[in-house]
Design a protein around this motif. Structure first.
Motif, mmCIF file in Angstrom:
data_model
loop_
_atom_site.group_PDB
_atom_site.id
_atom_site.type_symbol
_atom_site.label_atom_id
_atom_site.label_comp_id
_atom_site.label_asym_id
_atom_site.label_seq_id
_atom_site.Cartn_x
_atom_site.Cartn_y
_atom_site.Cartn_z
ATOM 1 N N GLY A 190 4.167 10.697 -1.917
ATOM 2 C CA GLY A 190 4.327 11.653 -0.835
ATOM 3 C C GLY A 190 4.277 10.983 0.525
ATOM 4 O O GLY A 190 4.170 9.754 0.641
ATOM 5 N N PRO A 191 4.329 11.797 1.561
ATOM 6 C CA PRO A 191 4.332 11.245 2.918
ATOM 7 C C PRO A 191 2.973 10.654 3.291
ATOM 8 O O PRO A 191 1.930 11.102 2.826
ATOM 9 C CB PRO A 191 4.652 12.459 3.795
ATOM 10 C CG PRO A 191 4.243 13.637 2.986
ATOM 11 C CD PRO A 191 4.425 13.256 1.542
ATOM 12 N N LEU A 192 3.014 9.618 4.126
ATOM 13 C CA LEU A 192 1.783 8.993 4.605
ATOM 14 C C LEU A 192 1.184 9.806 5.736
ATOM 15 O O LEU A 192 1.898 10.299 6.605
ATOM 16 C CB LEU A 192 2.065 7.582 5.101
ATOM 17 C CG LEU A 192 2.396 6.539 4.052
ATOM 18 C CD1 LEU A 192 2.745 5.222 4.720
ATOM 19 C CD2 LEU A 192 1.247 6.342 3.100
ATOM 20 N N LYS A 193 -0.119 9.910 5.728
ATOM 21 C CA LYS A 193 -0.846 10.566 6.813
ATOM 22 C C LYS A 193 -1.423 9.478 7.712
ATOM 23 O O LYS A 193 -1.505 8.313 7.312
ATOM 24 C CB LYS A 193 -1.978 11.419 6.250
ATOM 25 C CG LYS A 193 -1.532 12.496 5.298
ATOM 26 C CD LYS A 193 -2.744 13.206 4.727
ATOM 27 C CE LYS A 193 -2.408 13.806 3.398
ATOM 28 N NZ LYS A 193 -3.585 14.187 2.656
ATOM 29 N N CYS B 23 0.832 -1.210 0.000
ATOM 30 C CA CYS B 23 0.000 0.000 0.000
ATOM 31 C C CYS B 23 0.864 1.257 0.000
ATOM 32 O O CYS B 23 0.576 2.219 -0.714
ATOM 33 C CB CYS B 23 -0.929 0.011 1.211
ATOM 34 S SG CYS B 23 -2.247 -1.206 1.129
ATOM 35 N N LYS B 24 1.924 1.253 0.813
ATOM 36 C CA LYS B 24 2.824 2.408 0.866
ATOM 37 C C LYS B 24 3.431 2.693 -0.497
ATOM 38 O O LYS B 24 3.638 3.856 -0.856
ATOM 39 C CB LYS B 24 3.933 2.171 1.887
ATOM 40 C CG LYS B 24 3.466 2.217 3.320
ATOM 41 C CD LYS B 24 4.616 1.884 4.256
ATOM 42 C CE LYS B 24 4.151 1.678 5.659
ATOM 43 N NZ LYS B 24 5.261 1.260 6.552
ATOM 44 N N SER B 25 3.728 1.646 -1.248
ATOM 45 C CA SER B 25 4.326 1.847 -2.573
ATOM 46 C C SER B 25 3.333 2.459 -3.553
ATOM 47 O O SER B 25 3.736 2.984 -4.593
ATOM 48 C CB SER B 25 4.862 0.520 -3.120
ATOM 49 O OG SER B 25 3.803 -0.342 -3.483
ATOM 50 N N GLN B 26 2.039 2.412 -3.237
ATOM 51 C CA GLN B 26 1.008 2.965 -4.112
ATOM 52 C C GLN B 26 0.714 4.427 -3.831
ATOM 53 O O GLN B 26 -0.007 5.076 -4.587
ATOM 54 C CB GLN B 26 -0.292 2.159 -3.960
ATOM 55 C CG GLN B 26 -0.152 0.683 -4.230
ATOM 56 C CD GLN B 26 0.304 0.376 -5.636
ATOM 57 O OE1 GLN B 26 -0.257 0.879 -6.595
ATOM 58 N NE2 GLN B 26 1.357 -0.413 -5.755
ATOM 59 N N VAL B 27 1.287 4.967 -2.740
ATOM 60 C CA VAL B 27 0.990 6.338 -2.311
ATOM 61 C C VAL B 27 2.171 7.233 -2.645
ATOM 62 O O VAL B 27 3.321 6.891 -2.378
ATOM 63 C CB VAL B 27 0.717 6.376 -0.790
ATOM 64 C CG1 VAL B 27 0.484 7.796 -0.310
ATOM 65 C CG2 VAL B 27 -0.467 5.497 -0.442
#
Length: 61
Positions: free
Chosen positions: A16-19, A10-14
């Protein structure tokens, strides 16, 4: 797939920084996936067809 592998995916799909909301959404999705898998496995274990249900007239008087 483990929870950590799912979160990494999922992180690789976002971009910018994660909220915090992103992490909550990811964990909610993971919980939904695991619940569905467990539910379907329980049906299989007990020989219940998922298409059989009380909507087909079982509750009619």
């Amino acid at each position: 797939m483990t929870e950590n592998e799912f979160l990494d995916y999922c992180k690789s799909q976002v971009n910018g920084p994660l909220k915090d909301e992103d992490i909550i959404l990811m964990l909610t999705a993971w919980g939904g996936i695991k619940h569905s898998l467990g539910y379907n496995k329980a049906l299989d274990d007990h020989g219940i067809n998922a298409n059989e249900g009380s909507q087909d007239g079982d509750n009619q008087k």
